[in-house]
Design a protein around this motif. Structure first.
Motif, PDB file in Angstrom:
ATOM      1  N   SER A 157       0.827  -1.210   0.000  1.00  0.00           N
ATOM      2  CA  SER A 157       0.000   0.000   0.000  1.00  0.00           C
ATOM      3  C   SER A 157       0.864   1.263   0.000  1.00  0.00           C
ATOM      4  O   SER A 157       0.491   2.289  -0.582  1.00  0.00           O
ATOM      5  CB  SER A 157      -0.930   0.001   1.221  1.00  0.00           C
ATOM      6  N   GLU A 158       2.028   1.194   0.644  1.00  0.00           N
ATOM      7  CA  GLU A 158       2.929   2.347   0.682  1.00  0.00           C
ATOM      8  C   GLU A 158       3.584   2.577  -0.679  1.00  0.00           C
ATOM      9  O   GLU A 158       3.839   3.718  -1.075  1.00  0.00           O
ATOM     10  CB  GLU A 158       3.993   2.145   1.765  1.00  0.00           C
ATOM     11  N   VAL A 159       3.863   1.491  -1.404  1.00  0.00           N
ATOM     12  CA  VAL A 159       4.400   1.625  -2.761  1.00  0.00           C
ATOM     13  C   VAL A 159       3.371   2.278  -3.669  1.00  0.00           C
ATOM     14  O   VAL A 159       3.682   3.189  -4.443  1.00  0.00           O
ATOM     15  CB  VAL A 159       4.819   0.250  -3.314  1.00  0.00           C
ATOM     16  N   VAL A 160       2.112   1.818  -3.562  1.00  0.00           N
ATOM     17  CA  VAL A 160       1.026   2.396  -4.366  1.00  0.00           C
ATOM     18  C   VAL A 160       0.892   3.891  -4.080  1.00  0.00           C
ATOM     19  O   VAL A 160       0.776   4.713  -5.001  1.00  0.00           O
ATOM     20  CB  VAL A 160      -0.309   1.682  -4.064  1.00  0.00           C
ATOM     21  N   GLN A 161       0.931   4.255  -2.789  1.00  0.00           N
ATOM     22  CA  GLN A 161       0.788   5.652  -2.391  1.00  0.00           C
ATOM     23  C   GLN A 161       1.923   6.518  -2.921  1.00  0.00           C
ATOM     24  O   GLN A 161       1.699   7.628  -3.419  1.00  0.00           O
ATOM     25  CB  GLN A 161       0.727   5.740  -0.865  1.00  0.00           C
ATOM     26  N   LEU A 215       3.597  10.681  -7.489  1.00  0.00           N
ATOM     27  CA  LEU A 215       4.367  11.070  -8.677  1.00  0.00           C
ATOM     28  C   LEU A 215       3.567  10.908  -9.962  1.00  0.00           C
ATOM     29  O   LEU A 215       4.121  10.959 -11.058  1.00  0.00           O
ATOM     30  CB  LEU A 215       5.651  10.239  -8.751  1.00  0.00           C
ATOM     31  N   GLY A 216       2.242  10.679  -9.830  1.00  0.00           N
ATOM     32  CA  GLY A 216       1.391  10.599 -11.008  1.00  0.00           C
ATOM     33  C   GLY A 216       1.392   9.255 -11.695  1.00  0.00           C
ATOM     34  O   GLY A 216       0.987   9.141 -12.846  1.00  0.00           O
ATOM     35  N   ILE A 217       1.849   8.194 -10.994  1.00  0.00           N
ATOM     36  CA  ILE A 217       1.895   6.845 -11.572  1.00  0.00           C
ATOM     37  C   ILE A 217       0.941   5.959 -10.784  1.00  0.00           C
ATOM     38  O   ILE A 217       1.137   5.735  -9.593  1.00  0.00           O
ATOM     39  CB  ILE A 217       3.310   6.258 -11.519  1.00  0.00           C
ATOM     40  N   ASN A 218      -0.094   5.476 -11.436  1.00  0.00           N
ATOM     41  CA  ASN A 218      -1.106   4.664 -10.765  1.00  0.00           C
ATOM     42  C   ASN A 218      -0.892   3.187 -11.055  1.00  0.00           C
ATOM     43  O   ASN A 218      -0.858   2.768 -12.221  1.00  0.00           O
ATOM     44  CB  ASN A 218      -2.507   5.091 -11.216  1.00  0.00           C
ATOM     45  N   ILE A 219      -0.700   2.389 -10.007  1.00  0.00           N
ATOM     46  CA  ILE A 219      -0.593   0.944 -10.130  1.00  0.00           C
ATOM     47  C   ILE A 219      -1.522   0.308  -9.105  1.00  0.00           C
ATOM     48  O   ILE A 219      -1.925   0.946  -8.121  1.00  0.00           O
ATOM     49  CB  ILE A 219       0.844   0.433  -9.921  1.00  0.00           C
ATOM     50  N   SER A 220      -1.858  -0.957  -9.327  1.00  0.00           N
ATOM     51  CA  SER A 220      -2.714  -1.673  -8.387  1.00  0.00           C
ATOM     52  C   SER A 220      -1.871  -2.232  -7.241  1.00  0.00           C
ATOM     53  O   SER A 220      -0.638  -2.322  -7.339  1.00  0.00           O
ATOM     54  CB  SER A 220      -3.433  -2.813  -9.099  1.00  0.00           C
ATOM     55  N   GLU A 221      -2.528  -2.618  -6.148  1.00  0.00           N
ATOM     56  CA  GLU A 221      -1.809  -3.203  -5.018  1.00  0.00           C
ATOM     57  C   GLU A 221      -1.187  -4.543  -5.413  1.00  0.00           C
ATOM     58  O   GLU A 221      -0.135  -4.914  -4.906  1.00  0.00           O
ATOM     59  CB  GLU A 221      -2.753  -3.382  -3.826  1.00  0.00           C
ATOM     60  N   LYS A 222      -1.834  -5.243  -6.347  1.00  0.00           N
ATOM     61  CA  LYS A 222      -1.279  -6.510  -6.821  1.00  0.00           C
ATOM     62  C   LYS A 222       0.038  -6.291  -7.551  1.00  0.00           C
ATOM     63  O   LYS A 222       0.994  -7.053  -7.393  1.00  0.00           O
ATOM     64  CB  LYS A 222      -2.288  -7.208  -7.746  1.00  0.00           C
ATOM     65  N   GLN A 223       0.102  -5.239  -8.357  1.00  0.00           N
ATOM     66  CA  GLN A 223       1.356  -4.911  -9.043  1.00  0.00           C
ATOM     67  C   GLN A 223       2.427  -4.503  -8.042  1.00  0.00           C
ATOM     68  O   GLN A 223       3.601  -4.842  -8.205  1.00  0.00           O
ATOM     69  CB  GLN A 223       1.110  -3.780 -10.050  1.00  0.00           C
TER      70      GLN A 223
END
Length: 452
Positions: free
Chosen positions: A110-114, A119-127
């Motif tokens: 979740s911290e990686v996603v946040q 920085l404007g890069i959206n990824i899923s929690e699975k990624q």
């Protein structure tokens, strides 16, 4: 690969204490010092890293060697090797803390996603979980400091932005990679990391150079001619832009002049803002061409028309107005303050110091232009920076195409508020003399044309 490094080279008993840290460095140094002469040259570094299953690639290994070889004798002794790793660990510690949002000593998906979202890069929690799996040595689906440090021990990363750019690229092409890599994923990840870490994109590490290193890099990359790259478009655009701005300024002043014939500071500011917006709207595509030519590599474009043709073919007509909104938002305060302050200073000087002539003279005009341009630049530079980065990021394949808000958040998150004024010193060196001279020419031309 990094589990092997952790267990085979870095003893499990090692911790962050100085004694155990030095012991870890000594173990690593012995593995790389193949001829046991107490020094490691570039060939030993490359061979040793390959033997440990860490084939970074020639450029990355040379980058590590160059950073560590402080006395430039072509070899790393143990003190240089240890100092390099200590400095590298400090940088990785800062990157780790920036991701550890809740300060619990562990990085979660979740911290990686946040962090990427900022920085404007959206990824899923699975990624994000897949990213962590490449670092997670104990299978807990979280990454602690020891795992993070061991994973990036010999990676040529210097800050969190380079790491995030690598992650962004890996999530975009993960499906393609799985087909290509098979069982050799780790080595290819290292090679792809190298390619991304050496890219120089506006807003990343390359922006942290000073004026001298910037000149040096440009000369190395493209020779003396690279210092004037994009200047042809700049010369072509500056004539109509300046002419339209001053013409529009005079017209807007006439419209806004009060019935008693007086023109106040507010009216001058509004006239200048509208004049600047009018001029920029008229020539903005050439502004984009100038930036693309300036940041492009040697040989990327054969000239202004080739650049325009390639942009139109690859990105469409909208690309010629990339960054237009922050540009207009920036030019309104800049042109308004610049023109209003200039005329205010000039009229004040004439009122208090001119006794025999209504001509203030060249030096007074230069001084008024310099002060007014400085005020305008300080007020509008962050928006001008965002405009330029929006124009430049489109020329880098695979770079995130952030909007104005996303770029603003990215700069503040990675560089702080000072990052919004990065590059203002060379900008002053360029703009102040140019604008000051243009005001002198403006006044002289008004006199010669009988419209003063």
């Amino acid at each position: 690969m990094f589990q092997l490094l952790r267990g085979f080279v870095l003893p499990a008993a090692a911790c962050d204490g100085n004694r155990d840290g030095d012991s870890r460095y000594a173990n690593l140094f012995r593995k790389l010092d193949l001829n046991e002469d107490g020094r490691v040259d570039i060939a030993e570094l490359q061979t040793g890293l390959r033997a440990m299953g860490i084939p970074l690639g020639k450029e990355a290994e040379e980058k590590i060697f160059k950073a560590g070889d402080t006395n430039q004798d072509g070899q790393l002794d143990f003190e240089e090797f240890m100092q390099y790793l200590k400095e590298h660990e400090k940088k990785m510690k800062l990157a780790f803390k920036s991701l550890d949002k809740n300060n619990d000593g562990k990085i979660e998906a979740s911290e990686v996603v946040q962090s990427l979202k900022i920085l404007g890069i959206n990824i899923s929690e699975k990624q994000a979980e897949k990213i962590l799996q490449s670092i997670d040595a104990d299978g807990t689906m979280t990454v602690d400091w020891n795992e993070w440090r061991d994973h990036f021990m010999f990676n040529p990363a210097t800050d969190i932005e380079e790491i995030i750019r690598y992650w962004k690229h890996s999530t975009m092409s993960s499906r393609r990679k799985r087909k290509r890599l098979g069982s050799g994923g780790s080595s290819c990840w290292q090679e792809e990391w190298l390619v991304l870490s050496l890219e120089q994109v506006h807003g990343s590490k390359s922006n942290k150079m000073n004026i001298a290193s910037g000149f040096k890099q440009m000369l190395k990359e493209g020779g003396v001619r690279s210092l004037w790259r994009g200047n042809g478009v700049n010369v072509v655009k500056i004539a109509p832009e300046t002419a339209i701005k001053f013409w529009a300024y005079e017209q807007y002043k006439k419209i806004l002049t009060r019935e008693d014939g007086k023109l106040g500071t507010v009216e001058r500011f509004v006239s200048g803002s509208l004049a600047g917006a009018t001029a920029q709207t008229s020539i903005y595509p050439m502004e984009v061409l100038k930036t693309r030519l300036a940041v492009g590599k040697t040989g990327q474009y054969s000239g202004m028309f080739d650049c325009a043709k390639k942009i139109l073919k690859r990105e469409g007509p909208k690309a010629f107005y990339k960054g237009y909104i922050p540009n207009i938002l920036g030019i309104i305060p800049y042109a308004g303050i610049d023109l209003a302050v200039y005329e205010l200073l000039k009229s004040t000087w004439l009122e208090h110091y001119a006794s025999s002539s209504a001509n203030p003279g060249v030096f007074v005009l230069l001084g008024c232009g310099t002060v007014s341009s400085t005020c305008g630049q300080l007020a509008s530079y962050p928006l001008a920076l965002i405009r330029t980065r929006m124009q430049a990021q489109a020329s880098v394949e695979g770079a995130p195409q952030l909007n104005m808000v996303g770029l603003f958040q990215r700069i503040v998150a990675t560089e702080g508020l000072r990052g919004l004024y990065r590059g203002i010193a060379p900008n002053f060196m360029k703009v102040l003399p140019a604008v000051s001279i243009s005001y002198v020419v403006y006044e002289k031309m008004k006199q010669n044309l009988g419209i003063a």
